[in-house]
Scaffold this motif. Structure first.
Motif, PDB file in Angstrom:
ATOM      1  N   GLU A 160      58.752 -17.084 -22.771  1.00  0.00           N
ATOM      2  CA  GLU A 160      59.591 -16.048 -22.185  1.00  0.00           C
ATOM      3  C   GLU A 160      59.731 -14.871 -23.148  1.00  0.00           C
ATOM      4  N   THR A 161      59.791 -13.662 -22.583  1.00  0.00           N
ATOM      5  CA  THR A 161      59.978 -12.456 -23.383  1.00  0.00           C
ATOM      6  C   THR A 161      61.399 -12.421 -23.953  1.00  0.00           C
ATOM      7  N   LEU A 162      61.516 -11.917 -25.165  1.00  0.00           N
ATOM      8  CA  LEU A 162      62.817 -11.879 -25.837  1.00  0.00           C
ATOM      9  C   LEU A 162      63.091 -10.473 -26.346  1.00  0.00           C
ATOM     10  N   ILE A 163      64.303  -9.944 -26.050  1.00  0.00           N
ATOM     11  CA  ILE A 163      64.757  -8.662 -26.584  1.00  0.00           C
ATOM     12  C   ILE A 163      65.950  -8.925 -27.484  1.00  0.00           C
ATOM     13  N   VAL A 164      65.898  -8.378 -28.682  1.00  0.00           N
ATOM     14  CA  VAL A 164      67.024  -8.479 -29.614  1.00  0.00           C
ATOM     15  C   VAL A 164      67.372  -7.070 -30.065  1.00  0.00           C
ATOM     16  N   ASP A 165      68.608  -6.639 -29.813  1.00  0.00           N
ATOM     17  CA  ASP A 165      69.016  -5.286 -30.198  1.00  0.00           C
ATOM     18  C   ASP A 165      69.184  -5.155 -31.703  1.00  0.00           C
ATOM     19  N   ASP A 166      69.697  -6.198 -32.350  1.00  0.00           N
ATOM     20  CA  ASP A 166      69.857  -6.196 -33.803  1.00  0.00           C
ATOM     21  C   ASP A 166      69.699  -7.632 -34.292  1.00  0.00           C
ATOM     22  N   VAL A 167      68.647  -7.857 -35.049  1.00  0.00           N
ATOM     23  CA  VAL A 167      68.336  -9.228 -35.474  1.00  0.00           C
ATOM     24  C   VAL A 167      69.385  -9.790 -36.424  1.00  0.00           C
ATOM     25  N   TYR A 168      70.185  -8.912 -37.019  1.00  0.00           N
ATOM     26  CA  TYR A 168      71.226  -9.387 -37.928  1.00  0.00           C
ATOM     27  C   TYR A 168      72.517  -9.731 -37.180  1.00  0.00           C
ATOM     28  N   GLU A 169      72.496  -9.561 -35.876  1.00  0.00           N
ATOM     29  CA  GLU A 169      73.671  -9.907 -35.085  1.00  0.00           C
ATOM     30  C   GLU A 169      73.351 -10.978 -34.049  1.00  0.00           C
ATOM     31  N   ILE A 170      72.354 -11.815 -34.345  1.00  0.00           N
ATOM     32  CA  ILE A 170      72.021 -12.924 -33.458  1.00  0.00           C
ATOM     33  C   ILE A 170      73.172 -13.930 -33.488  1.00  0.00           C
ATOM     34  N   PRO A 171      73.669 -14.358 -32.344  1.00  0.00           N
ATOM     35  CA  PRO A 171      74.792 -15.307 -32.317  1.00  0.00           C
ATOM     36  C   PRO A 171      74.489 -16.594 -33.081  1.00  0.00           C
ATOM     37  N   ASP A 172      75.518 -17.177 -33.641  1.00  0.00           N
ATOM     38  CA  ASP A 172      75.355 -18.400 -34.427  1.00  0.00           C
ATOM     39  C   ASP A 172      74.857 -19.561 -33.589  1.00  0.00           C
ATOM     40  N   ASN A 188      62.186  -8.525 -49.454  1.00  0.00           N
ATOM     41  CA  ASN A 188      61.060  -8.336 -50.374  1.00  0.00           C
ATOM     42  C   ASN A 188      60.518  -6.913 -50.358  1.00  0.00           C
ATOM     43  N   PHE A 189      60.595  -6.248 -49.208  1.00  0.00           N
ATOM     44  CA  PHE A 189      59.966  -4.934 -49.080  1.00  0.00           C
ATOM     45  C   PHE A 189      60.969  -3.829 -48.763  1.00  0.00           C
ATOM     46  N   ASN A 190      62.251  -4.121 -48.915  1.00  0.00           N
ATOM     47  CA  ASN A 190      63.297  -3.116 -48.715  1.00  0.00           C
ATOM     48  C   ASN A 190      63.171  -2.459 -47.342  1.00  0.00           C
ATOM     49  N   TYR A 191      63.036  -3.290 -46.327  1.00  0.00           N
ATOM     50  CA  TYR A 191      62.886  -2.821 -44.947  1.00  0.00           C
ATOM     51  C   TYR A 191      64.079  -3.306 -44.136  1.00  0.00           C
ATOM     52  N   ARG A 192      64.467  -2.554 -43.143  1.00  0.00           N
ATOM     53  CA  ARG A 192      65.598  -2.950 -42.296  1.00  0.00           C
ATOM     54  C   ARG A 192      65.099  -3.159 -40.873  1.00  0.00           C
ATOM     55  N   THR A 193      64.876  -4.417 -40.529  1.00  0.00           N
ATOM     56  CA  THR A 193      64.513  -4.748 -39.161  1.00  0.00           C
ATOM     57  C   THR A 193      65.773  -4.727 -38.309  1.00  0.00           C
ATOM     58  N   ARG A 194      65.677  -4.068 -37.146  1.00  0.00           N
ATOM     59  CA  ARG A 194      66.854  -4.020 -36.275  1.00  0.00           C
ATOM     60  C   ARG A 194      66.455  -4.512 -34.877  1.00  0.00           C
ATOM     61  N   SER A 195      65.931  -3.631 -34.062  1.00  0.00           N
ATOM     62  CA  SER A 195      65.591  -4.040 -32.694  1.00  0.00           C
ATOM     63  C   SER A 195      64.238  -4.741 -32.671  1.00  0.00           C
ATOM     64  N   LEU A 241      57.159  -6.691 -31.632  1.00  0.00           N
ATOM     65  CA  LEU A 241      57.355  -5.273 -31.901  1.00  0.00           C
ATOM     66  C   LEU A 241      58.717  -5.073 -32.554  1.00  0.00           C
ATOM     67  N   LEU A 242      58.769  -4.181 -33.565  1.00  0.00           N
ATOM     68  CA  LEU A 242      59.995  -3.986 -34.332  1.00  0.00           C
ATOM     69  C   LEU A 242      60.424  -2.521 -34.321  1.00  0.00           C
ATOM     70  N   ASN A 243      61.742  -2.314 -34.253  1.00  0.00           N
ATOM     71  CA  ASN A 243      62.366  -1.008 -34.490  1.00  0.00           C
ATOM     72  C   ASN A 243      61.806   0.101 -33.605  1.00  0.00           C
ATOM     73  N   ARG A 244      62.294   0.104 -32.365  1.00  0.00           N
ATOM     74  CA  ARG A 244      61.890   1.162 -31.432  1.00  0.00           C
ATOM     75  C   ARG A 244      62.481   2.491 -31.873  1.00  0.00           C
ATOM     76  N   LYS A 245      61.661   3.554 -31.814  1.00  0.00           N
ATOM     77  CA  LYS A 245      62.103   4.898 -32.160  1.00  0.00           C
ATOM     78  C   LYS A 245      62.189   5.759 -30.897  1.00  0.00           C
ATOM     79  N   LEU A 246      62.898   6.870 -31.000  1.00  0.00           N
ATOM     80  CA  LEU A 246      62.994   7.811 -29.885  1.00  0.00           C
ATOM     81  C   LEU A 246      61.641   8.429 -29.589  1.00  0.00           C
TER      82      LEU A 246
END
Length: 645
Positions: free
Chosen positions: A223-235, A248-255, A274-279
């Motif tokens: 199934e397809t999965l959408i996560v708006d912010d990976v650091y706010e995944i429910p426990d 390790n690479f000073n990157y901020r994965t969000r969506s 796919l990571l971090n959608r931009k406008l």
């Protein structure tokens, strides 16, 4: 006239009090006897026709230019022609005759805003339809591009690249499923990673297919999965985000948008992440966003990537199948070469070495930018075509008698044993004749009286016996083939002229005519009939290879292999073709084939020729006009011959 004296703003205020449907309409701008109303993105300019204010004039022109509605409150007792014509031409233009009452004004405002709303909805619908058509064409174009790509690595990169393009994702990765579902030990292999923001050293790794990771969860559930912010995944979520990459690479994965790649048979073969959608460049910035802001993926993105994922899954499935076919065919080719060389173990490795040399020479020619071969380019498929043709160039030897293939000397071993037996028999005849003569002298004269004759008889016996040994040495030496024409074989005719008499009185030569012919061969170990049989292997090769339904990219394999013994002056075989009829691929193979045949150390019928001498021999054939001089120069200058050292 008291109503006319009121300002337009006052009229609107009264209208808004009377009509609750106008409660969401606000005043954006107000000047004397004019007001610019706003409902969402829609605007309506209301003014009286006797307004002469310059600001009103500019406001009216701007409103009309931006597609805003216009309502003119007439103050006279007739409708000007200009107002009537404008109303006819523009549905969002209207006028209101006296009396100017709030209730009538509310009705006009509501009607114009409704018209404007319809027009806006129609415009948005047209815009969405245009965007959908554009996206559909883009998906179709991507599908065509994916289906046309057979190289697996390029295909994987293309899938991630196109998915990022249509979703405006900053980064993306692709996992490929390994193993079989029935074995219960499937894993995901990390194959591709792309990132616009940072440069990341890539290395493959695998992870188990389990719900614990995001990719594993999608692979498990399909199934397809959408996560708006990976650091706010429910426990209580079954999966979690591994933040080690970000740290390790000073990157901020969000969506994140993660899509399973499912085949037509329903098998999961990969996961696209796919990571971090931009406008998008055409999207409007809001006060709290910037051009490089990371935003969530949308349902529209899901639809697009799902469509792309379906096409990607089909293309991947085809690519995997193509690779399996390639491996299958490669195995067939290798097995065919093994079958050939098993009939002639002394040439083991020859076909593979010729393939290495020929492909190496082709790659060098492909890199040339000037000269005679400056315009020649070989695609990946054409290089594979050259490789297969080189590997199979001697396959036709399977149709040649094995005794001819492995003939190491001029006489077959059994024929040479016959010669040895004949010489032994001649020696026995000589010895028997000597012993009989010796016994007769002893009986007739006694040892003392026959001493001189016995001595002479014994000396003659020794001379003839030594001569037989010398003759046998000559035969042994003549039986060994030479690489180049050398030696004088006239003595063989003398040996053939020598005879001995068998016990039954028949006279026999020491060498038979066929044996003399074979032993007198100036070069190699094959007589003319045997050489023709060996040379027929190229025709057998062609007959065999042309029966295979080659793909379009490999269709020239039979012809390339068929012509590798042709020479530029027409003295080659089997067709005696001239230079213009021999393709460059065959010319390259000819040089490689001759070089390996000369330098091979596993041939029982000759010693390996040193590299320098082998190149000299080929150079001599070049000077004779037999081989391509330019290709040979590249072969030497680029040291292609060292590829098989």
């Amino acid at each position: 006239m008291s109503d006319i004296a009121k300002t337009t703003a006052d009229l609107f205020a009264g209208a808004q009090d009377l009509d609750a449907s106008l409660s969401d309409v606000t005043v954006e701008q107000s000047i004397e006897q004019a007001v610019l109303l706003r409902r969402g993105n829609l605007r309506l300019l209301v003014y009286t026709d006797d307004s002469r204010d310059e600001r009103l004039h500019r406001m009216r022109e701007e409103a009309i230019g931006r597609g805003a509605g216009v309502l003119v409150l007439l103050t006279g007792d007739h409708v000007p022609d200009s107002v009537q014509q404008f109303t006819f031409e523009h549905a969002h233009f209207d006028y209101m005759e006296p009396p100017l009452e709030p209730v009538r004004l509310a009705r006009h405002i509501r009607r114009i805003f409704t018209t404007l709303q319809w027009e806006e909805e129609a415009r948005l619908a047209r815009q969405e339809l245009k965007a959908n058509r554009s996206q559909l064409k883009e998906i179709q174009a991507i599908g065509v591009a994916l289906s046309a790509e057979r190289d697996l690595d390029r295909l994987l990169n293309l899938i991630v690249e196109k998915a990022r393009e249509i979703t405006h994702a900053d980064a993306g990765s692709l996992y490929i499923a390994e193993g079989r579902e029935e074995d219960g030990d499937r894993r995901l292999r990390f194959k591709i990673s792309q990132n616009d923001s940072i440069e990341v050293p890539f290395s493959e790794f695998t992870l188990p297919i389990s719900p614990a990771s995001i990719a594993g969860y999608v692979a498990t559930t399909k199934e397809t999965l959408i996560v708006d912010d990976v650091y706010e995944i429910p426990d209580d979520s079954p999966f979690n985000f591994n933040a080690s990459f970000d740290k390790n690479f000073n990157y901020r994965t969000r969506s994140m948008l993660v899509v399973p790649l499912i085949t037509r048979a329903g098998e999961m073969i990969g996961v696209l992440q796919l990571l971090n959608r931009k406008l998008r460049p055409d999207q409007t910035l809001t006060p709290d966003t910037t051009a490089d802001a990371v935003i969530p993926f949308t349902p529209a993105d899901v639809e697009l990537v799902t469509s792309l994922g379906s096409a990607a899954a089909v293309s991947l499935e085809n690519a995997f199948l193509y690779e399996e076919i390639q491996r299958l065919f490669e195995g067939f080719v290798r097995a065919s070469v093994t079958a050939i060389e098993s009939r002639d173990p002394t040439t083991s490795g020859h076909s593979d070495r010729v393939a290495q040399l020929t492909v190496g020479l082709a790659e060098k020619v492909d890199n040339l930018s000037d000269g005679r071969f400056g315009n020649i380019r070989f695609s990946r498929e054409q290089l594979r075509e050259i490789q297969y043709a080189s590997l199979l160039h001697d396959f036709g030897k399977i149709g040649v008698r094995e005794q001819v293939l492995v003939k190491a000397e001029k006489l077959y071993p059994w024929d040479f044993r016959f010669v040895e037996a004949r010489f032994k028999y001649a020696r026995k005849v000589l010895e028997t004749r000597f012993l009989r003569a010796q016994n007769r002298l002893l009986v007739e004269k006694g040892r003392e009286k026959a001493a001189a004759e016995l001595h002479e008889l014994e000396a003659a016996y020794r001379r003839e016996s030594e001569e037989l040994d010398q003759f046998m040495d000559v035969v042994r030496s003549a039986n060994r083939p030479s690489v180049l024409a050398e030696g004088d074989f006239a003595v063989l005719q003398q040996i053939a002229a020598r005879t001995f008499v068998e016990d039954d009185g028949r006279e026999q030569p020491l060498l038979l005519p066929d044996e003399v012919v074979n032993l007198s061969l100036p070069k190699g170990s094959l007589n003319s009939d045997e050489r023709r049989e060996i040379e027929s292997h190229v025709s057998h090769t062609f007959d065999f290879l042309q029966r295979i339904p080659w793909t379009k990219e490999l269709r020239d394999i039979p012809r390339i292999a068929f012509l590798h013994h042709e020479k530029l002056d027409g003295r080659g075989y089997p067709n005696g073709f001239a230079a213009e009829e021999i393709p460059v691929q065959s010319r390259m193979m000819t040089i490689s084939d001759i070089y390996d045949a000369l330098t091979a150390s596993d041939r029982p019928y000759k010693k390996a020729v040193p590299v320098e001498k082998a190149l000299d021999i080929i150079g001599y054939e070049v000077k004779e006009g037999l081989l391509d001089a330019d290709l040979f120069d590249i072969f030497v200058q680029a040291e292609i011959y060292k590829l098989t050292v």
